[in-house]
Design a protein around this motif. Structure first.
Motif, PDB file in Angstrom:
ATOM      1  N   GLY A  26       0.760  -1.228   0.000  1.00  0.00           N
ATOM      2  CA  GLY A  26       0.000   0.000   0.000  1.00  0.00           C
ATOM      3  C   GLY A  26       0.795   1.284   0.000  1.00  0.00           C
ATOM      4  N   SER A  27       0.051   2.353  -0.175  1.00  0.00           N
ATOM      5  CA  SER A  27       0.661   3.680  -0.282  1.00  0.00           C
ATOM      6  C   SER A  27       1.190   4.181   1.054  1.00  0.00           C
ATOM      7  CB  SER A  27      -0.353   4.669  -0.849  1.00  0.00           C
ATOM      8  OG  SER A  27      -1.524   4.652  -0.065  1.00  0.00           O
ATOM      9  N   ASP A  28       0.883   3.482   2.161  1.00  0.00           N
ATOM     10  CA  ASP A  28       1.360   3.925   3.465  1.00  0.00           C
ATOM     11  C   ASP A  28       2.819   3.540   3.731  1.00  0.00           C
ATOM     12  OD1 ASP A  28       0.683   1.245   3.550  1.00  0.00           O
ATOM     13  OD2 ASP A  28      -0.126   1.305   5.581  1.00  0.00           O
ATOM     14  N   ARG A  71       8.412   1.582  -7.254  1.00  0.00           N
ATOM     15  CA  ARG A  71       7.045   1.821  -6.760  1.00  0.00           C
ATOM     16  C   ARG A  71       6.424   2.963  -7.550  1.00  0.00           C
ATOM     17  NH1 ARG A  71       5.059   0.623  -1.711  1.00  0.00           N
ATOM     18  NH2 ARG A  71       4.494   2.785  -1.344  1.00  0.00           N
ATOM     19  N   ILE A  72       5.230   2.709  -8.121  1.00  0.00           N
ATOM     20  CA  ILE A  72       4.537   3.716  -8.917  1.00  0.00           C
ATOM     21  C   ILE A  72       3.131   3.905  -8.343  1.00  0.00           C
ATOM     22  CG2 ILE A  72       3.778   4.397 -11.228  1.00  0.00           C
ATOM     23  CD1 ILE A  72       5.803   2.241 -12.303  1.00  0.00           C
ATOM     24  N   PRO A  73       2.863   5.059  -7.752  1.00  0.00           N
ATOM     25  CA  PRO A  73       1.520   5.307  -7.240  1.00  0.00           C
ATOM     26  C   PRO A  73       0.570   5.664  -8.381  1.00  0.00           C
ATOM     27  CG  PRO A  73       2.909   7.215  -6.819  1.00  0.00           C
ATOM     28  CD  PRO A  73       3.783   6.173  -7.480  1.00  0.00           C
ATOM     29  N   PHE A  74      -0.681   5.234  -8.268  1.00  0.00           N
ATOM     30  CA  PHE A  74      -1.693   5.639  -9.242  1.00  0.00           C
ATOM     31  C   PHE A  74      -3.052   5.664  -8.559  1.00  0.00           C
ATOM     32  CE2 PHE A  74      -1.565   1.052  -9.570  1.00  0.00           C
ATOM     33  CZ  PHE A  74      -2.866   0.647  -9.829  1.00  0.00           C
ATOM     34  N   ASN A  75      -3.980   6.384  -9.173  1.00  0.00           N
ATOM     35  CA  ASN A  75      -5.293   6.587  -8.578  1.00  0.00           C
ATOM     36  C   ASN A  75      -6.369   5.954  -9.441  1.00  0.00           C
ATOM     37  OD1 ASN A  75      -7.856   8.225  -7.872  1.00  0.00           O
ATOM     38  ND2 ASN A  75      -6.376   8.748  -6.271  1.00  0.00           N
ATOM     39  N   VAL A  76      -7.356   5.352  -8.791  1.00  0.00           N
ATOM     40  CA  VAL A  76      -8.524   4.806  -9.477  1.00  0.00           C
ATOM     41  C   VAL A  76      -9.745   5.536  -8.923  1.00  0.00           C
ATOM     42  CG1 VAL A  76      -9.922   2.759  -9.935  1.00  0.00           C
ATOM     43  CG2 VAL A  76      -7.436   2.545  -9.764  1.00  0.00           C
ATOM     44  N   ASN A  77     -10.517   6.143  -9.811  1.00  0.00           N
ATOM     45  CA  ASN A  77     -11.726   6.850  -9.386  1.00  0.00           C
ATOM     46  C   ASN A  77     -12.769   5.862  -8.886  1.00  0.00           C
ATOM     47  OD1 ASN A  77     -10.733   9.394 -10.100  1.00  0.00           O
ATOM     48  ND2 ASN A  77     -11.412   9.141 -12.215  1.00  0.00           N
ATOM     49  N   ALA A  78     -13.405   6.204  -7.779  1.00  0.00           N
ATOM     50  CA  ALA A  78     -14.425   5.328  -7.199  1.00  0.00           C
ATOM     51  C   ALA A  78     -15.534   5.026  -8.200  1.00  0.00           C
ATOM     52  CB  ALA A  78     -15.000   5.973  -5.940  1.00  0.00           C
ATOM     53  N   THR A 143      -7.712  -6.510  -7.377  1.00  0.00           N
ATOM     54  CA  THR A 143      -6.643  -5.943  -6.543  1.00  0.00           C
ATOM     55  C   THR A 143      -6.697  -4.418  -6.527  1.00  0.00           C
ATOM     56  OG1 THR A 143      -5.028  -5.893  -8.343  1.00  0.00           O
ATOM     57  CG2 THR A 143      -5.099  -7.898  -6.993  1.00  0.00           C
ATOM     58  N   LEU A 144      -7.423  -3.833  -7.475  1.00  0.00           N
ATOM     59  CA  LEU A 144      -7.562  -2.375  -7.527  1.00  0.00           C
ATOM     60  C   LEU A 144      -8.573  -1.923  -6.487  1.00  0.00           C
ATOM     61  CD1 LEU A 144      -7.900  -1.914 -11.397  1.00  0.00           C
ATOM     62  CD2 LEU A 144      -5.845  -1.558 -10.008  1.00  0.00           C
ATOM     63  N   HIS A 145      -8.348  -0.750  -5.940  1.00  0.00           N
ATOM     64  CA  HIS A 145      -9.358  -0.175  -5.060  1.00  0.00           C
ATOM     65  C   HIS A 145      -9.489   1.313  -5.339  1.00  0.00           C
ATOM     66  CE1 HIS A 145      -5.662  -0.570  -2.460  1.00  0.00           C
ATOM     67  NE2 HIS A 145      -5.863   0.711  -2.393  1.00  0.00           N
ATOM     68  N   ALA A 146     -10.636   1.857  -4.983  1.00  0.00           N
ATOM     69  CA  ALA A 146     -10.881   3.282  -5.194  1.00  0.00           C
ATOM     70  C   ALA A 146      -9.854   4.086  -4.406  1.00  0.00           C
ATOM     71  CB  ALA A 146     -12.295   3.638  -4.756  1.00  0.00           C
ATOM     72  N   GLY A 147      -9.308   5.093  -5.053  1.00  0.00           N
ATOM     73  CA  GLY A 147      -8.309   5.940  -4.410  1.00  0.00           C
ATOM     74  C   GLY A 147      -6.895   5.539  -4.797  1.00  0.00           C
TER      75      GLY A 147
END
Length: 182
Positions: A26-28, A71-78, A143-147
């Motif tokens: 995770g992003s944390d 590590r590559i952060p990315f966002n998925v819209n809800a 495995t994808l989640h919103a945010g």
């Protein structure tokens, strides 16, 4: 929809020891001490991969390490998450890799069975790998989640003295009723 473009911002670490496996998740995870940059990750001691390399790791890999963590952060819209019906991973690589989305392995090529911090690729790849290789990883849409999400890559070179190394990636999805868009 394209979640990760080739030139996306990313963090890179050439590990000097075992850092565990939480970096894949995770992003944390705190990657603030990792090298920041954009574009492909690698090095070229001759010619060929130079146009793809945005983060040059030759000084910390050549003759020293066969592993590179990315590590590559990315966002998925809800609003989009329920409509995704295909997921495609595109890779340019030399020599191998293991890819994770939010800590779950989704694809591996030329990887040892249990890769560790100082692993090398199980075999060399051909120079033709400067072209995109596409992999259908639709079975991992869950495995994808919103945010915020993390695409993590364990890049593997054939040996510590290999003359080149390359990891470039893109992650795209198709949505219900719309097909793949960019």
């Amino acid at each position: 929809k394209t979640f990760v473009v080739e030139n996306a911002s990313k963090k890179v670490l050439i590990p000097a020891g075992d850092i565990g496996t939480t970096w894949r998740g995770g992003s944390d995870y705190n990657d603030s001490s990792w090298t920041s940059g954009t574009g492909g990750v690698g090095f070229e001691r001759d010619t060929g991969y130079d146009p793809f390399i945005g983060i040059d790791v030759e000084s910390v890999m050549y003759g020293i390490r066969g592993t590179c963590y990315i590590r590559i952060p990315f966002n998925v819209n809800a609003g989009d998450i329920c409509d995704i019906n295909t997921l495609t991973l595109k890779m340019r690589y030399d020599d191998g890799f293991v890819v994770y989305i939010n800590g779950t392995e989704v694809k591996r090529v030329n990887s040892p069975t249990t890769p560790v911090w100082n692993s090398t690729a199980s075999q060399s790849s051909s120079e033709a790998t400067s072209a995109w290789n596409s992999y259908d990883i639709s079975t991992y849409i869950n495995t994808l989640h919103a945010g915020n999400n993390i695409l993590a890559i364990h890049g593997l070179n054939a040996s510590t003295t290999s003359s080149d190394f390359l990891i470039c990636t893109e992650l795209t999805s198709g949505v219900s009723g719309g097909g793949v868009s960019s």
